[in-house]
Design a protein around this motif. Structure first.
Motif, PDB file in Angstrom:
ATOM      1  N   GLY A  38       0.811  -1.209   0.000  1.00 25.35           N
ATOM      2  CA  GLY A  38       0.000   0.000   0.000  1.00 25.35           C
ATOM      3  C   GLY A  38       0.841   1.255   0.000  1.00 25.35           C
ATOM      4  N   HIS A  39       1.863   1.294   0.840  1.00 23.42           N
ATOM      5  CA  HIS A  39       2.749   2.460   0.906  1.00 23.42           C
ATOM      6  C   HIS A  39       3.480   2.650  -0.415  1.00 23.42           C
ATOM      7  CE1 HIS A  39       5.619   5.386   2.452  1.00 23.42           C
ATOM      8  NE2 HIS A  39       6.589   4.635   1.955  1.00 23.42           N
ATOM      9  N   ILE A  40       3.956   1.551  -0.988  1.00 27.28           N
ATOM     10  CA  ILE A  40       4.676   1.616  -2.269  1.00 27.28           C
ATOM     11  C   ILE A  40       3.785   2.213  -3.346  1.00 27.28           C
ATOM     12  CG2 ILE A  40       5.524   0.124  -4.145  1.00 27.28           C
ATOM     13  CD1 ILE A  40       6.683  -1.661  -1.827  1.00 27.28           C
ATOM     14  N   ASP A  41       2.549   1.740  -3.408  1.00 33.85           N
ATOM     15  CA  ASP A  41       1.609   2.226  -4.421  1.00 33.85           C
ATOM     16  C   ASP A  41       1.283   3.702  -4.211  1.00 33.85           C
ATOM     17  OD1 ASP A  41      -0.483   1.601  -6.597  1.00 33.85           O
ATOM     18  OD2 ASP A  41      -1.711   2.438  -4.990  1.00 33.85           O
ATOM     19  N   ASP A  44       4.581   5.918  -5.091  1.00 34.96           N
ATOM     20  CA  ASP A  44       5.377   5.646  -6.308  1.00 34.96           C
ATOM     21  C   ASP A  44       6.795   5.215  -5.959  1.00 34.96           C
ATOM     22  OD1 ASP A  44       3.458   6.456  -8.482  1.00 34.96           O
ATOM     23  OD2 ASP A  44       3.599   8.376  -7.444  1.00 34.96           O
ATOM     24  N   THR A  45       6.934   4.463  -4.878  1.00 29.01           N
ATOM     25  CA  THR A  45       8.247   4.050  -4.398  1.00 29.01           C
ATOM     26  C   THR A  45       8.663   2.732  -5.043  1.00 29.01           C
ATOM     27  OG1 THR A  45       7.801   5.079  -2.253  1.00 29.01           O
ATOM     28  CG2 THR A  45       9.611   3.488  -2.346  1.00 29.01           C
ATOM     29  N   PHE A  46       9.885   2.675  -5.557  1.00 31.53           N
ATOM     30  CA  PHE A  46      10.385   1.417  -6.113  1.00 31.53           C
ATOM     31  C   PHE A  46      10.510   0.372  -5.016  1.00 31.53           C
ATOM     32  CE2 PHE A  46      14.260  -1.171  -7.126  1.00 31.53           C
ATOM     33  CZ  PHE A  46      13.604  -2.033  -8.005  1.00 31.53           C
ATOM     34  N   ARG A  83       3.252 -15.670  -9.855  1.00 33.49           N
ATOM     35  CA  ARG A  83       1.815 -15.551  -9.599  1.00 33.49           C
ATOM     36  C   ARG A  83       1.544 -15.356  -8.112  1.00 33.49           C
ATOM     37  NH1 ARG A  83      -2.236 -18.959  -8.235  1.00 33.49           N
ATOM     38  NH2 ARG A  83      -0.754 -20.659  -8.027  1.00 33.49           N
ATOM     39  N   ILE A  84       2.252 -16.081  -7.287  1.00 28.95           N
ATOM     40  CA  ILE A  84       2.080 -15.972  -5.836  1.00 28.95           C
ATOM     41  C   ILE A  84       2.543 -14.605  -5.339  1.00 28.95           C
ATOM     42  CG2 ILE A  84       2.921 -16.868  -3.626  1.00 28.95           C
ATOM     43  CD1 ILE A  84       2.982 -19.652  -5.039  1.00 28.95           C
ATOM     44  N   ILE A  85       3.690 -14.142  -5.818  1.00 32.74           N
ATOM     45  CA  ILE A  85       4.182 -12.827  -5.424  1.00 32.74           C
ATOM     46  C   ILE A  85       3.186 -11.746  -5.815  1.00 32.74           C
ATOM     47  CG2 ILE A  85       5.999 -11.112  -5.793  1.00 32.74           C
ATOM     48  CD1 ILE A  85       7.964 -13.447  -6.168  1.00 32.74           C
ATOM     49  N   ALA A  86       2.547 -11.917  -6.989  1.00 32.84           N
ATOM     50  CA  ALA A  86       1.590 -10.915  -7.469  1.00 32.84           C
ATOM     51  C   ALA A  86       0.389 -10.771  -6.555  1.00 32.84           C
ATOM     52  CB  ALA A  86       1.133 -11.262  -8.883  1.00 32.84           C
ATOM     53  N   HIS A  87      -0.003 -11.826  -5.862  1.00 32.73           N
ATOM     54  CA  HIS A  87      -1.094 -11.716  -4.893  1.00 32.73           C
ATOM     55  C   HIS A  87      -0.734 -10.734  -3.791  1.00 32.73           C
ATOM     56  CE1 HIS A  87      -4.186 -14.969  -5.578  1.00 32.73           C
ATOM     57  NE2 HIS A  87      -3.305 -15.224  -6.531  1.00 32.73           N
ATOM     58  N   ALA A  88       0.534 -10.706  -3.407  1.00 30.72           N
ATOM     59  CA  ALA A  88       0.963  -9.856  -2.296  1.00 30.72           C
ATOM     60  C   ALA A  88       1.350  -8.458  -2.752  1.00 30.72           C
ATOM     61  CB  ALA A  88       2.147 -10.518  -1.587  1.00 30.72           C
ATOM     62  N   CYS A  89       2.117  -8.370  -3.839  1.00 31.17           N
ATOM     63  CA  CYS A  89       2.579  -7.074  -4.343  1.00 31.17           C
ATOM     64  C   CYS A  89       2.762  -7.168  -5.846  1.00 31.17           C
ATOM     65  CB  CYS A  89       3.883  -6.651  -3.667  1.00 31.17           C
ATOM     66  SG  CYS A  89       4.488  -5.034  -4.260  1.00 31.17           S
ATOM     67  N   PRO A  90       1.776  -6.741  -6.618  1.00 31.90           N
ATOM     68  CA  PRO A  90       1.886  -6.838  -8.072  1.00 31.90           C
ATOM     69  C   PRO A  90       3.127  -6.159  -8.648  1.00 31.90           C
ATOM     70  CG  PRO A  90      -0.390  -6.407  -7.449  1.00 31.90           C
ATOM     71  CD  PRO A  90       0.420  -6.282  -6.200  1.00 31.90           C
ATOM     72  N   SER A  91       3.512  -5.020  -8.103  1.00 32.62           N
ATOM     73  CA  SER A  91       4.680  -4.315  -8.639  1.00 32.62           C
ATOM     74  C   SER A  91       5.953  -5.122  -8.468  1.00 32.62           C
ATOM     75  CB  SER A  91       4.836  -2.950  -7.962  1.00 32.62           C
ATOM     76  OG  SER A  91       3.864  -2.031  -8.406  1.00 32.62           O
ATOM     77  N   THR A  92       6.116  -5.752  -7.313  1.00 31.87           N
ATOM     78  CA  THR A  92       7.288  -6.605  -7.106  1.00 31.87           C
ATOM     79  C   THR A  92       7.298  -7.744  -8.106  1.00 31.87           C
ATOM     80  OG1 THR A  92       7.376  -6.075  -4.745  1.00 31.87           O
ATOM     81  CG2 THR A  92       8.481  -8.090  -5.445  1.00 31.87           C
ATOM     82  N   ALA A  93       6.143  -8.359  -8.300  1.00 30.97           N
ATOM     83  CA  ALA A  93       6.062  -9.494  -9.216  1.00 30.97           C
ATOM     84  C   ALA A  93       6.373  -9.086 -10.648  1.00 30.97           C
ATOM     85  CB  ALA A  93       4.674 -10.129  -9.137  1.00 30.97           C
ATOM     86  N   LEU A  94       5.820  -7.971 -11.110  1.00 28.01           N
ATOM     87  CA  LEU A  94       6.036  -7.581 -12.497  1.00 28.01           C
ATOM     88  C   LEU A  94       7.484  -7.166 -12.730  1.00 28.01           C
ATOM     89  CD1 LEU A  94       4.761  -7.217 -15.264  1.00 28.01           C
ATOM     90  CD2 LEU A  94       4.267  -4.845 -14.651  1.00 28.01           C
TER      91      LEU A  94
END
Length: 390
Positions: A38-41, A44-46, A83-94
């Protein structure tokens, strides 16, 4: 109430029942990733801290063959991890999918083409936990940037946009265009060290979704690449066998992320819907949502199956890109329906559903986008050449 309605699609999707070591490690990191998402989103924090966790956990080298010091994970296992990482943080996964596919491609070439030239890179990824970057869609088949031949190598001038994870990367796997005497162009491919003289990052990433990927621009200002650093030269604007390999391997990994985003949105929406009175309209929305989600899951499984054939070709590109378009269409629709099912509560940032709605939009923009994909598939169906369709 039926408790199955609230069960997570991570654990209950029939097409993703295998738990690999890569997936298990990803699950152990998910809580930390979710806490910061949430904070990252919002800022706009990498996702730099998450990259450090990925390195410490051994996922940076998980796709390197065991014989070269890595974890030996295949495309199926890597897709499950993302796919699992994307459930938690889509930006990290992508962002991490870009590193992951840049490791998976040389790993595949080492294993299936016995290409010794990629071995030093893979060994370095394993030993040094190097982060590889992709210039991806900013290059693609057409190529971008300018390479001028000089004594002993090339001088490169370019602006590589959409470089996810740029601030954390060690090597950017990219290319630049060389003009031939007859006016035609070739593309040379090379690994650009991110700390080399003439390489800089411009903070441009202020986007609708996937705000933590740090997909900034990378500038090459007279960067020198020696002749020995050129891995390949190919015709610009024309499919090359290497890009058939790239497409067949990379896109099941990248689109595993968008599948995870849609699954996560579904789970959030079901939880929010369960807090209010249910109606026939709720059942209809939930049913349409799950139907679209299942279509996306099946399309992704098809992409993974195509990659597992280990025979990249123009045909596997077609099948992979059909899957890519189906995932984009149905995952976006599933998240649309998730928003409607959740109702007004989905509009609040704290519930994280509106973030998934924004993040899933990125599924539209990777190649082959809808128009070129349909053109390619149509040409294949009618027995026409596809060499210049991209």
């Amino acid at each position: 109430m039926n408790t199955m309605a609230h069960s997570s699609s991570v654990d209950n999707a029939e097409t993703h029942s295998h738990a690999s070591p890569a997936a298990e490690i990803a699950r152990t990191l998910s809580s930390a990733f979710a806490d910061n998402a949430g904070h990252i989103d919002a800022t706009d924090t990498f996702v730099a801290d998450n990259y450090r966790l990925l390195q410490e956990a051994g996922l940076v080298e998980i796709g390197v063959p065991l014989e070269l010091g890595g974890g030996g994970a295949n495309v199926t296992e890597l897709a499950e991890m993302l796919r699992i990482i994307a459930h938690a943080c889509p930006s990290t996964a992508l962002a991490f999918s870009m590193h992951t596919h840049q490791v998976a491609i040389p790993a595949w070439r080492w294993q299936h083409q016995k290409l010794a030239a990629v071995e030093p890179l893979l060994k370095r990824v394993a030993a040094e936990k190097l982060i590889l970057l992709s210039s991806g869609g900013s290059d693609w088949i057409g190529g971008s940037g300018k390479a001028v031949k000089v004594d002993g190598g090339y001088r490169i001038s370019a602006r590589k946009i959409f470089t996810s994870g740029a601030n954390a990367g060690n090597l950017l796997m990219t290319g630049a265009m060389v003009e031939n005497d007859d006016g035609s162009h070739n593309v040379i491919h090379f690994a650009a060290p991110m700390k080399a003289e003439g390489v800089s990052v411009v903070e441009t990433w202020k986007a609708m979704g996937m705000r933590g990927t740090g997909s900034n621009d990378v500038i090459f200002d007279n960067l020198f690449i020696p002749d020995s650093g050129v891995a390949l030269s190919r015709k610009a604007g024309e499919w090359h066998p290497l890009f058939q390999i790239i497409s067949t391997i990379a896109f099941p990994l990248i689109y595993a992320v968008y599948l995870g985003v849609a699954e996560s949105a579904r789970d959030i929406a079901v939880g929010l819907a369960g807090k209010k009175p249910l109606s026939a309209h709720s059942f209809n929305l939930a049913g349409r949502m799950d139907t679209n989600l299942r279509a996306a899951q099946l399309a992704h499984q098809w992409m993974v199956n195509i990659a597992a054939r280990n025979a990249p070709s123009a045909t596997t590109v077609n099948e992979t890109m059909i899957g890519r378009s189906l995932i984009a269409e149905h995952a976006i629709k599933a998240v649309d329906l998730a928003m409607e099912l959740a109702g007004g509560s989905g509009f609040y940032r704290d519930n994280r559903l509106e973030q998934r709605f924004r993040d899933i939009q990125g599924a539209r923009y990777h190649p082959l986008q809808q128009g070129p994909q349909a053109h390619y598939a149509g040409a294949m169906a009618l027995g026409q050449p596809v060499d210049h369709i991209f």
